[in-house]
Design an enzyme around this catalytic site. Structure first.
Site, PDB file in Angstrom:
ATOM      1  N   ALA A  54       0.832  -1.207   0.000  1.00 57.72           N
ATOM      2  CA  ALA A  54       0.000   0.000   0.000  1.00 57.72           C
ATOM      3  C   ALA A  54       0.862   1.251   0.000  1.00 57.72           C
ATOM      4  O   ALA A  54       0.604   2.200   0.727  1.00 57.72           O
ATOM      5  CB  ALA A  54      -0.926  -0.004   1.221  1.00 57.72           C
ATOM      6  N   ALA A 104       5.429   9.672 -12.187  1.00 55.70           N
ATOM      7  CA  ALA A 104       6.340  10.718 -11.727  1.00 55.70           C
ATOM      8  C   ALA A 104       5.744  11.359 -10.482  1.00 55.70           C
ATOM      9  O   ALA A 104       4.535  11.613 -10.427  1.00 55.70           O
ATOM     10  CB  ALA A 104       6.545  11.768 -12.813  1.00 55.70           C
ATOM     11  N   SER A 107      20.929  20.875 -13.213  1.00 57.98           N
ATOM     12  CA  SER A 107      20.708  20.836 -11.768  1.00 57.98           C
ATOM     13  C   SER A 107      21.941  20.227 -11.109  1.00 57.98           C
ATOM     14  O   SER A 107      22.944  19.962 -11.766  1.00 57.98           O
ATOM     15  CB  SER A 107      19.464  20.004 -11.436  1.00 57.98           C
ATOM     16  OG  SER A 107      19.660  18.647 -11.802  1.00 57.98           O
ATOM     17  N   CYS A 153      14.297   6.443  -7.673  1.00 66.23           N
ATOM     18  CA  CYS A 153      14.386   5.402  -8.698  1.00 66.23           C
ATOM     19  C   CYS A 153      15.634   5.457  -9.573  1.00 66.23           C
ATOM     20  O   CYS A 153      16.223   4.415  -9.875  1.00 66.23           O
ATOM     21  CB  CYS A 153      13.157   5.453  -9.604  1.00 66.23           C
ATOM     22  SG  CYS A 153      11.620   4.997  -8.786  1.00 66.23           S
TER      23      CYS A 153
END
EC number: 1.1.1.22
Length: 301
Positions: A9, A160, A265, A272
């Protein structure tokens, strides 16, 4: 009524099953987890995760055809389709430590499914797993099958953070991999029928098991590589007086390249990318492809 059960969950299982329940009112969906606090949160007004739109989806379905429970074995036993969405962290010890995915939770779930099942099941890999995981899971299930037929499918998620519900409502593609046997193809069709309630059929792709398992790792590796590429370009921009934002904007206007994932960045974040690239590197090494492993190790940092 078709019954679906999702083991796990968390961030993937909860939102995915909530959207399936919303879009498929004729299907009963149960999300199960051994964590009492997590299930309690899913059954409350304070959901354990935040995603825009998630609360509205859950409230529309919860108690109707969407249920959250700690009674794992009951719902697994009753389900026709079982999604497994458990954690697959990077191993911290043993063979492959620091690179390979730890499948302990997945293997435990497979043994429990085999133990409690009394009817044929479709078992769906929702967690990101290494190529050939389905083969290992099949062995666990068939060794303990008691004559029950288990069909394994791979249905990787491409969500995402921050846009998970929108991604589920309007996915670029839904990928379903299965065995190229009559039983495998029938299982693929059964899961296709679920997604076809709201996803156009031309966006539902069917492949063999191994292609589906590898596609998630490949997608994340390509995305991470784009970030690494623009970061490398930013250093050259600084040295030459160019503006990396202007360069990436110009490059992104090329339709062959596109504009997404071209913002410079400090690196790539999230849970992930790093994990999946390390997993991909390890798989390459295990398959005797050191040059390919080195390529991904270098090009996606």
């Amino acid at each position: 009524m078709v019954k679906i059960c999702c083991i796990g969950a968390g961030y993937v299982g909860g939102p995915t099953m909530a959207v399936i329940a919303l879009k498929c009112p004729s299907i009963e969906v149960a999300v199960v987890d051994i964590s009492v606090s997590r299930i309690t949160a899913w059954n409350s007004d304070q959901l354990p995760i935040y995603e825009p739109g998630l609360e509205d989806v859950v409230k529309q379905c919860r108690g109707k055809n969407l249920f959250f429970s700690t009674d794992v074995e009951k719902h697994v036993s009753e389900a026709d389709i079982i999604f497994v969405s458990v954690n697959t962290p990077t191993k911290t010890q043993g063979l492959g430590a620091g690179k390979a995915a730890d499948l302990t939770y997945w293997e435990s779930a497979a043994r429990m499914i085999a133990d409690v099942s009394k009817s044929n099941k479709i078992v769906v890999e929702k967690s990101t797993v290494p190529v050939k995981t389905a083969e290992a899971i099949e062995k666990i299930l068939t060794h303990n099958s008691k004559g029950i037929d288990f069909q394994i499918l791979s249905n990787p998620e491409f969500l995402a953070e921050g846009t998970a519900i929108a991604d589920l409502f309007n996915p670029d593609r839904v990928l379903i991999g299965g065995r190229e046997t009559p039983g495998g193809q029938k299982a693929i069709q059964a899961l296709t029928d679920v997604y076809a309630h709201w996803v156009p059929l031309d966006r539902i792709l069917s492949t063999n098991l191994w292609s589906a398992e590898l596609s998630k790792l490949a997608a994340n590796a390509f995305l991470a590589q784009r970030i690494s590429s623009v970061n490398a370009m930013s250093a050259l921009c600084e040295a030459t007086g160019a503006d990396v934002a202007e360069v990436s904007h110009a490059v992104g206007k090329d339709t062959r390249i596109g504009s997404k994932f071209l913002n410079a960045s400090v690196g790539f974040g999230g849970s992930c990318f790093q994990k999946d690239i390390l997993n991909l590197v390890y798989i390459c090494e295990c398959n005797g492809l050191p040059e390919v492993a080195n390529y991904w190790n270098r090009s996606s940092r």
